[in-house]
Motif scaffolding. Structure first.
Motif, PDB file in Angstrom:
ATOM      1  N   THR A 139      65.416  23.722   4.911  1.00 49.03           N
ATOM      2  CA  THR A 139      64.555  23.873   6.075  1.00 49.03           C
ATOM      3  C   THR A 139      65.187  24.899   7.000  1.00 49.03           C
ATOM      4  O   THR A 139      66.379  24.799   7.307  1.00 49.03           O
ATOM      5  CB  THR A 139      64.374  22.535   6.806  1.00 49.03           C
ATOM      6  N   SER A 161      47.844  26.251   5.000  1.00 53.39           N
ATOM      7  CA  SER A 161      48.617  26.529   3.789  1.00 53.39           C
ATOM      8  C   SER A 161      47.835  27.516   2.934  1.00 53.39           C
ATOM      9  O   SER A 161      46.781  27.179   2.384  1.00 53.39           O
ATOM     10  CB  SER A 161      48.874  25.229   3.013  1.00 53.39           C
ATOM     11  N   ALA A 177      61.249  23.335   3.311  1.00 55.14           N
ATOM     12  CA  ALA A 177      61.496  23.821   1.953  1.00 55.14           C
ATOM     13  C   ALA A 177      60.218  23.902   1.131  1.00 55.14           C
ATOM     14  O   ALA A 177      60.107  24.736   0.224  1.00 55.14           O
ATOM     15  CB  ALA A 177      62.519  22.920   1.264  1.00 55.14           C
ATOM     16  N   ASP A 178      59.236  23.043   1.441  1.00 58.48           N
ATOM     17  CA  ASP A 178      57.978  23.068   0.696  1.00 58.48           C
ATOM     18  C   ASP A 178      56.982  24.075   1.270  1.00 58.48           C
ATOM     19  O   ASP A 178      55.820  24.125   0.833  1.00 58.48           O
ATOM     20  CB  ASP A 178      57.341  21.673   0.658  1.00 58.48           C
ATOM     21  N   GLY A 179      57.417  24.876   2.240  1.00 56.25           N
ATOM     22  CA  GLY A 179      56.559  25.910   2.803  1.00 56.25           C
ATOM     23  C   GLY A 179      55.787  25.498   4.036  1.00 56.25           C
ATOM     24  O   GLY A 179      55.132  26.342   4.665  1.00 56.25           O
ATOM     25  N   ARG A 180      55.810  24.222   4.414  1.00 53.58           N
ATOM     26  CA  ARG A 180      55.112  23.791   5.621  1.00 53.58           C
ATOM     27  C   ARG A 180      55.754  24.437   6.852  1.00 53.58           C
ATOM     28  O   ARG A 180      56.963  24.581   6.925  1.00 53.58           O
ATOM     29  CB  ARG A 180      55.138  22.273   5.749  1.00 53.58           C
ATOM     30  N   ASP A 183      48.254  30.182  -0.180  1.00 52.02           N
ATOM     31  CA  ASP A 183      49.119  30.638  -1.254  1.00 52.02           C
ATOM     32  C   ASP A 183      48.927  32.129  -1.500  1.00 52.02           C
ATOM     33  O   ASP A 183      47.851  32.691  -1.288  1.00 52.02           O
ATOM     34  CB  ASP A 183      48.816  29.871  -2.550  1.00 52.02           C
ATOM     35  N   THR A 200      65.833  28.558  -0.693  1.00 53.09           N
ATOM     36  CA  THR A 200      64.512  28.013  -0.992  1.00 53.09           C
ATOM     37  C   THR A 200      64.457  26.502  -0.839  1.00 53.09           C
ATOM     38  O   THR A 200      63.377  25.934  -0.652  1.00 53.09           O
ATOM     39  CB  THR A 200      64.083  28.400  -2.416  1.00 53.09           C
ATOM     40  N   GLU A 201      65.596  25.830  -0.929  1.00 54.88           N
ATOM     41  CA  GLU A 201      65.602  24.367  -0.821  1.00 54.88           C
ATOM     42  C   GLU A 201      65.966  23.896   0.579  1.00 54.88           C
ATOM     43  O   GLU A 201      66.201  22.707   0.789  1.00 54.88           O
ATOM     44  CB  GLU A 201      66.603  23.784  -1.842  1.00 54.88           C
TER      45      GLU A 201
END
Length: 367
Positions: free
Chosen positions: A8, A136, A30-33, A138, A5-6
């Protein structure tokens, strides 16, 4: 596998479930981008055009001939080497199993040769995340998955967490578009050709049947419409009538999709009070402008946001498969090299087993 999860993740995706040989490299931060580094789609229109539809054996052979070059072009366009990959994702079903086997075998070979994790992706899950390639979005959200082989409404709570609200009991909407287009003498692929013809037609000139009016669930049925339209097409004598029938068919399909989606939105909103209400439409039919407009009205009426994939990612592509694989890898989910190709693979297997959409002995839609 340890969750990533952390990290790329850079993933090679492969898609061969029908008549597109596709490869893509997608990078998920990692931030979902999400960044699509390349997306190559090799079509087989010329091979299938003489038959007015996809011939499975021809499709499988074409995938074998094209997969090496398409994957190489995806890597070249991404400007990276195989040593930069963190994993390989390949469609493992549902679809035409001969084609699925080609892409999955190629993915296994890359994973084995480069010691990379393999993710065997459900093609429908690829469509479910495809809108996240352009925005993005969710979890959770309500999804209408509508394409040539699939038509269903699902609650999507997270990666691999889908609950079916409704499904087609016979044909998919995209199949109806394509088969009716063939009846009208339009070229393959029929859906886009029918939409173009419908632009000059009057949808009120033909009265087409409406399916399942006595039921209050979220299921779909397009076989009656397909048969009625085909019979009308046999009697048509001029181009204006052909345009009118095309417009009537497009209106009828959009209306049914809208009506069932409206029911699902009301059920979903009642079950998720005090939540942001998100709606996503995905699949090839999501590119149809009349269908999009009808669904956007549903969203405005019911307080949902509206999202759809960029047009390039509505039809089958490998970027959505790569993203689905990246989301699974981020959670530490991967598959062994003995993963099998599956011609049928429902997203909500519990619902498919407890309440099958087709009676015993009938295969029905691919899902």
């Amino acid at each position: 596998m340890t969750p990533l999860t952390e990290s790329t993740l850079t993933i090679l995706g492969l898609e061969t479930s029908c008549d597109e040989t596709a490869a893509s490299v997608v990078r998920r931060a990692a931030d979902g981008r999400v960044e699509v580094l390349s997306s190559i789609v090799g079509t087989q229109f010329e091979q299938h055009a003489p038959f007015g539809g996809v011939v499975p054996e021809i499709a499988a052979r074409a995938h074998v001939e094209a997969i090496d070059a398409v994957a190489a072009e995806a890597m070249r366009a991404a400007n990276i080497g195989f040593d930069a990959l963190d994993g390989v994702a390949a469609t493992a079903g549902p679809g035409l199993v001969g084609g699925v086997m080609v892409g999955l075998a190629f993915g296994k070979a890359v994973a084995l040769a480069r010691d990379l994790p393999l993710v065997a992706v459900n093609h429908l899950e690829g469509h479910a995340v495809s809108a996240r390639l352009g925005a993005s979005i969710d979890y959770p959200f309500l999804l209408l998955l509508v394409s040539g082989g699939h038509c269903q409404l699902l609650e999507v709570a997270g990666v691999g967490a889908c609950t079916r609200l409704g499904t087609t009991i016979d044909d998919a909407a995209g199949e109806a578009f394509d088969k009716i287009a063939k009846s009208l003498g339009l070229p393959y692929p029929g859906g886009p050709a029918l939409e173009k013809l419908a632009a000059s037609g009057d949808p009120t000139k033909f009265d087409l049947p409406r399916a399942l009016l006595g039921r209050k669930d979220c299921d779909f049925s397009f076989s009656g419409l397909k048969t009625a339209a085909a019979r009308l097409a046999e009697k048509i004598t001029d181009d204006p009538q052909r345009a009118d029938l095309a417009a009537a068919v497009q209106f009828a399909i959009a209306r049914q999709l809208s009506e069932r989606t409206d029911r699902a939105m009301k059920l979903y909103a009642a079950a998720h009070p005090r939540q942001d209400l998100r709606f996503v439409v995905a699949g090839g039919v999501a590119a149809n402008s009349a269908v999009r407009a009808a669904l956007q009205r549903n969203c405005a009426d019911n307080g949902f946001s509206f999202d759809a994939p960029p047009l390039a990612y509505c039809t089958d592509n490998a970027a959505m498969i790569a993203l689905a694989g990246a989301e699974r890898l981020a959670l530490g989910i991967s598959d062994d090299l003995d993963a099998v190709a599956r011609p049928r693979w429902p997203l909500d297997e519990a619902a498919a087993l407890s309440n099958p959409s087709n009676s015993f002995g009938r295969k029905g839609a691919k899902a």
